[in-house]
Design an enzyme around this catalytic site. Structure first.
Site, short mmCIF file in Angstrom:
data_model
loop_
_atom_site.label_atom_id
_atom_site.label_comp_id
_atom_site.label_asym_id
_atom_site.label_seq_id
_atom_site.Cartn_x
_atom_site.Cartn_y
_atom_site.Cartn_z
N TRP A 246 0.80 -1.22 0.00
CA TRP A 246 0.00 0.00 0.00
C TRP A 246 0.83 1.27 0.00
CZ3 TRP A 246 -0.96 4.30 3.10
CH2 TRP A 246 -2.04 5.08 2.69
N ASP A 247 2.03 1.28 0.56
CA ASP A 247 2.79 2.53 0.69
C ASP A 247 4.23 2.35 0.23
OD1 ASP A 247 3.13 5.22 1.35
OD2 ASP A 247 3.78 4.76 3.39
#
Length: 303
Positions: free
Chosen positions: A198-199
């Site tokens: 996600w990041d």
């Protein structure tokens, strides 16, 4: 005595209010507890991200260098140790998890070379290729049961978008946000089942250390994991180290290395623009971030 960096305390307060301030207050004692319980000695200056304190340590039992990471337990962080164990078992290129206490949100991690982040690679296209290869290793792994799910996030975004768009003062940006929602609606029925980071931006990839057997490797860390479609992973690589002239080149490279359907990846990347826009509006913003607008326009073919 462990000092909590001022910027970490400020970030915790800004993000979580009273709960964040309370966590900052107990951090020194929490760090001291795990240094003692796990037999660790401090081995350098404290480091921090947006919400985590990281202490370089040495394990007394065997002299192994490691990193003690302390962070609040919330929806984004609760799955991190689970994801790291799964990726570790699969040899997927993530930082090694040596120990953890799930209730306290404390992890003992493999030591990486904090002096060599991928942000230090001056040739940005080379850095994008490294990040793409790292993502490809991570998303080949199926998500384990219990991970938060992209399909739930998509449903919340689609529900919130129509009302949120009314808060934007620019008519073109209102249309853009709703077009992002329309793109997500087209793929929401196939949210995917891969284990997502996600990041994964350039600052969340560090060089491995020879003493860990990872000389020459680039290693991913600090995930906010969820189960979903890998197309939802591309946005940080487009937004960080932003260059409008490189958006489509990066998107094509990433979707190609990950072997993604281009239209599906485009829709899920627009979903990340939607997610960021909803957060900005929720914080009282009346305009979308200019870089986000540019990314969406290019993916929608409007430039």
């Amino acid at each position: 005595m462990i000092d909590v960096p001022d910027d970490l305390a400020a970030n915790l307060s800004a993000q979580s209010g009273a709960e964040g301030r309370a966590f900052a207050e107990v951090l020194p004692g929490l760090a001291g507890r795990f240094l003692e319980e796990w037999g660790l000695l401090l081995d350098g200056r404290a480091m921090n991200g947006m919400c985590a304190l990281v202490l370089p340590v040495v394990r007394e039992a065997d002299g192994r260098r490691a990193a003690l990471k302390l962070q609040p337990v919330d929806e984004e962080t609760v799955g991190e140790p689970v994801a790291l164990r799964v990726w570790g078992a699969a040899g997927a290129g993530a930082v090694g998890l040596l120990d953890h206490d799930a209730a306290a949100g404390v992890m003992l991690l493999e030591r990486l070379d904090e002096q060599r982040p991928l942000t230090g690679v001056a040739d940005v296209r080379s850095a994008v290729r490294v990040l793409a290869d790292s993502l490809a290793g991570l998303v080949r792994v199926p998500a384990p049961p219990g991970m938060r799910r992209l399909e739930d996030a998509a449903a919340r975004m689609l529900e919130a978008a129509p009302e949120a768009a009314k808060g934007l003062v620019d008519e073109g940006e209102r249309r853009l946000l709703l077009d992002c929602a329309a793109a997500v609606r087209e793929v929401a029925g196939e949210p995917g089942d891969r284990l997502l980071h996600w990041d994964l931006h350039y600052g969340n990839i560090l060089a491995g250390r020879a003493e860990e057997g990872r000389a020459g490797e680039w290693v991913a860390l600090d995930p906010k994991p969820l189960a979903g479609d890998p197309g939802f992973e591309l946005f940080p690589a487009l937004h960080n180290r932003f260059d409008a002239a490189e958006v489509l080149w990066r998107f094509d490279l990433l979707s190609g290395v990950l072997e993604l359907d281009r239209e599906s990846a485009r829709a899920w990347t627009l979903g990340r623009v939607l997610q960021c826009g909803l957060w900005e509006i929720g914080d009282g913003g009346r305009r979308l971030e200019a870089d986000h607008v540019e990314i969406a326009r290019q993916l929608l073919g409007r430039n």
